[in-house]
Enzyme design. Structure first.
Site, PDB file in Angstrom:
ATOM      1  N   ASN A 100       0.824  -1.216   0.000  1.00  0.00           N
ATOM      2  CA  ASN A 100       0.000   0.000   0.000  1.00  0.00           C
ATOM      3  C   ASN A 100       0.859   1.268   0.000  1.00  0.00           C
ATOM      4  O   ASN A 100       1.991   1.272   0.487  1.00  0.00           O
ATOM      5  CB  ASN A 100      -0.989   0.010   1.178  1.00  0.00           C
ATOM      6  CG  ASN A 100      -0.337  -0.118   2.537  1.00  0.00           C
ATOM      7  OD1 ASN A 100       0.715  -0.738   2.691  1.00  0.00           O
ATOM      8  ND2 ASN A 100      -0.958   0.465   3.544  1.00  0.00           N
ATOM      9  N   ALA A 101       0.304   2.318  -0.576  1.00  0.00           N
ATOM     10  CA  ALA A 101       0.999   3.613  -0.639  1.00  0.00           C
ATOM     11  C   ALA A 101       0.012   4.702  -0.257  1.00  0.00           C
ATOM     12  O   ALA A 101      -1.054   4.826  -0.879  1.00  0.00           O
ATOM     13  CB  ALA A 101       1.525   3.853  -2.052  1.00  0.00           C
ATOM     14  N   GLU A 102       0.354   5.457   0.778  1.00  0.00           N
ATOM     15  CA  GLU A 102      -0.536   6.534   1.258  1.00  0.00           C
ATOM     16  C   GLU A 102       0.090   7.895   0.957  1.00  0.00           C
ATOM     17  O   GLU A 102       1.316   8.016   0.875  1.00  0.00           O
ATOM     18  CB  GLU A 102      -0.731   6.398   2.773  1.00  0.00           C
ATOM     19  CG  GLU A 102      -1.427   5.103   3.163  1.00  0.00           C
ATOM     20  CD  GLU A 102      -1.502   4.916   4.675  1.00  0.00           C
ATOM     21  OE1 GLU A 102      -0.926   5.739   5.427  1.00  0.00           O
ATOM     22  OE2 GLU A 102      -2.127   3.928   5.096  1.00  0.00           O
ATOM     23  N   HIS A 113      -4.001   0.567  -2.564  1.00  0.00           N
ATOM     24  CA  HIS A 113      -4.021  -0.606  -1.677  1.00  0.00           C
ATOM     25  C   HIS A 113      -2.981  -1.630  -2.151  1.00  0.00           C
ATOM     26  O   HIS A 113      -2.623  -1.674  -3.330  1.00  0.00           O
ATOM     27  CB  HIS A 113      -5.421  -1.221  -1.654  1.00  0.00           C
ATOM     28  CG  HIS A 113      -6.404  -0.380  -0.895  1.00  0.00           C
ATOM     29  ND1 HIS A 113      -7.369  -0.900  -0.080  1.00  0.00           N
ATOM     30  CD2 HIS A 113      -6.530   0.974  -0.809  1.00  0.00           C
ATOM     31  CE1 HIS A 113      -8.072   0.079   0.477  1.00  0.00           C
ATOM     32  NE2 HIS A 113      -7.580   1.230   0.042  1.00  0.00           N
ATOM     33  N   GLU A 115      -3.126  -4.758  -2.675  1.00  0.00           N
ATOM     34  CA  GLU A 115      -3.622  -5.662  -3.709  1.00  0.00           C
ATOM     35  C   GLU A 115      -3.600  -4.977  -5.070  1.00  0.00           C
ATOM     36  O   GLU A 115      -3.215  -5.569  -6.091  1.00  0.00           O
ATOM     37  CB  GLU A 115      -5.068  -6.083  -3.386  1.00  0.00           C
ATOM     38  CG  GLU A 115      -5.236  -6.858  -2.091  1.00  0.00           C
ATOM     39  CD  GLU A 115      -5.385  -5.981  -0.835  1.00  0.00           C
ATOM     40  OE1 GLU A 115      -4.846  -4.857  -0.803  1.00  0.00           O
ATOM     41  OE2 GLU A 115      -6.019  -6.448   0.122  1.00  0.00           O
ATOM     42  N   CYS A 140     -10.065  -5.585   1.666  1.00  0.00           N
ATOM     43  CA  CYS A 140     -11.255  -4.762   1.927  1.00  0.00           C
ATOM     44  C   CYS A 140     -12.225  -4.868   0.749  1.00  0.00           C
ATOM     45  O   CYS A 140     -11.894  -5.418  -0.310  1.00  0.00           O
ATOM     46  CB  CYS A 140     -10.838  -3.312   2.144  1.00  0.00           C
ATOM     47  SG  CYS A 140     -10.334  -2.463   0.635  1.00  0.00           S
ATOM     48  N   CYS A 143     -10.901  -3.499  -2.577  1.00  0.00           N
ATOM     49  CA  CYS A 143      -9.972  -4.389  -3.283  1.00  0.00           C
ATOM     50  C   CYS A 143     -10.704  -5.565  -3.916  1.00  0.00           C
ATOM     51  O   CYS A 143     -10.351  -6.001  -5.005  1.00  0.00           O
ATOM     52  CB  CYS A 143      -8.895  -4.914  -2.339  1.00  0.00           C
ATOM     53  SG  CYS A 143      -7.677  -3.658  -1.965  1.00  0.00           S
TER      54      CYS A 143
HETATM   55  N1  THU Z   1      -5.231  -1.469   2.944  1.00  0.00           N
HETATM   56  C1  THU Z   1      -4.814  -2.242   1.893  1.00  0.00           C
HETATM   57  O1  THU Z   1      -3.745  -1.998   1.317  1.00  0.00           O
HETATM   58  N2  THU Z   1      -5.602  -3.272   1.499  1.00  0.00           N
HETATM   59  C2  THU Z   1      -6.785  -3.589   2.075  1.00  0.00           C
HETATM   60  O2  THU Z   1      -7.590  -4.266   1.487  1.00  0.00           O
HETATM   61  C3  THU Z   1      -7.063  -3.057   3.422  1.00  0.00           C
HETATM   62  C4  THU Z   1      -6.477  -1.689   3.635  1.00  0.00           C
HETATM   63  C5  THU Z   1      -4.422  -0.317   3.314  1.00  0.00           C
HETATM   64  C6  THU Z   1      -5.033   1.002   2.934  1.00  0.00           C
HETATM   65  C7  THU Z   1      -4.401   1.941   3.926  1.00  0.00           C
HETATM   66  O3  THU Z   1      -3.140   2.296   3.435  1.00  0.00           O
HETATM   67  C8  THU Z   1      -4.222   1.085   5.172  1.00  0.00           C
HETATM   68  O4  THU Z   1      -4.255  -0.276   4.714  1.00  0.00           O
HETATM   69  C9  THU Z   1      -5.292   1.287   6.214  1.00  0.00           C
HETATM   70  O5  THU Z   1      -6.541   1.064   5.704  1.00  0.00           O
HETATM   71 ZN    ZN Z   2      -8.208  -2.784  -0.082  1.00  0.00          ZN
END
Ligand code: THU
Ligand code: ZN
Length: 309
Positions: A100-102, A113, A115, A140, A143
């Site tokens: 994941n990258a925020e 995300h 995935e 989630c 995804c």
């Molecule tokens: N996150 C994912 O990368 N995949 C998911 O399906 C669940 C959530 C990440 C998004 C965000 O960067 C962090 O987890 C918190 O939600």
């Molecule tokens: Zn997700």
């Protein structure tokens, strides 16, 4: 504004219930992954399976914690790792990593995300089919919807730490491309017969734009991130029938940069270019927003080009 930092554990060994690597093996694999930009090829996979005496799927799940090391999560500090097991254009098994990258101080909806990152990595780098995805956490809803845009989505194997599923089990009664009359999918796009009128444009950027999966907006678009020392990174626009889980070309390119272990900062990045399709532009606003979350980056260069048959 925080700059992107990785959760890198320099001197630790990778040990979990699936596989165990010593410190030297772990470090060698980490640097190989950075050099190969988040991809393990079939010869790498075979060598590791022999070295560790494990099957491909045990290796796949065992390496997920290493995928999560490429996460950039300044907001949540929640590091998600995912690895796609796919076939390359020659039919060889390949592992495509993702994390994941925020983006700090930006709408949370801009996050990539884990995935998405792994699927994007496979898609951009010529994978012809996704067989499985191993993930560090339960995917989630967003995804699950993103994965539902894949060819043979219902049959997709999802390997989670505690249990495995088919996507159809996690997303019953789903909404997907066919609900919008789209018979194509992310790994089975409509044949591309267009080109751009202006032949002077960066050829690779044009080919990434033409490879975009844009059945809903027709905005064939791509982003190129040029770095000072590590070459160029490209991302293509990948749309989704439910629209929201679409992956913008800038998100796609930034995620590729992160999988090489690089930071999206002014020391690393020389230029960022967005190529969009004239008459269908929809990416410059979101691209500028993502860029604004990093200090001192060059301004986005936006090119609008006309498609010709
Ligand atoms: N996150 C994912 O990368 N995949 C998911 O399906 C669940 C959530 C990440 C998004 C965000 O960067 C962090 O987890 C918190 O939600
Ligand atoms: Zn997700």
């Amino acid at each position: 504004m925080a700059s992107a930092t990785f959760k890198v554990q320099h001197n630790t060994a990778l040990s979990n219930s699936h596989i165990s690597l010593n410190v030297a093996q772990t470090q060698a694999l980490r640097s190989q992954l950075k050099t190969q930009r988040g991809i393990l090829y079939s010869s790498d996979i075979k060598a590791l399976c022999t070295e560790l005496n494990v099957s491909e799927d045990i290796l796949l799940q065992g390496l997920v914690p290493m995928a999560s090391e490429f996460s950039v999560a300044p907001i949540s500090k929640f590091h998600v790792g995912a690895i796609v097991k796919g076939l390359d254009s020659q039919g060889n098994t390949t592992f495509y990593f993702g994390a994941n990258a925020e983006f700090d101080h930006q709408a949370l909806s801009l996050v990539v995300h884990g995935e998405q990152s792994a699927i994007n990595n496979a898609w951009l780098n010529g994978s012809k089919k996704i067989l499985k995805i191993a993930i560090s956490d339960v995917p989630c809803g967003y995804c699950r919807q993103f994965m539902n845009e894949l060819a043979d989505a219902k049959e997709l194997d999802i390997l989670l730490p505690a249990q495995n599923f088919k996507l159809a089990e996690l997303l019953p009664h789903s909404f997907g491309p066919t609900d919008l009359g789209n018979e194509h999918s992310l790994f089975n796009p409509a044949e591309q017969t267009n080109c751009f009128e202006n032949k002077q444009l960066d050829e690779k950027l044009m080919s990434y734009a033409l490879a975009a999966y844009v059945p809903y907006s027709q905005n064939y678009s791509a982003v190129k991130i040029s770095t000072f020392e590590n070459g160029d990174f490209y991302g293509s626009y990948a749309e989704n029938a439910a629209y929201s889980p679409s992956l913008s070309p800038l998100q796609s390119a930034v995620s590729q940069l992160f999988l090489a272990g690089l930071s999206f900062d002014k020391q690393t990045v020389k230029s960022v270019t967005l190529l969009e399709t004239a008459g269908h532009e929809n990416q410059s606003g979101v691209a500028k927003a993502v860029l604004a979350s990093f200090t001192g980056l060059p301004t986005l260069e936006v090119i609008s080009a006309t498609l010709a048959k």
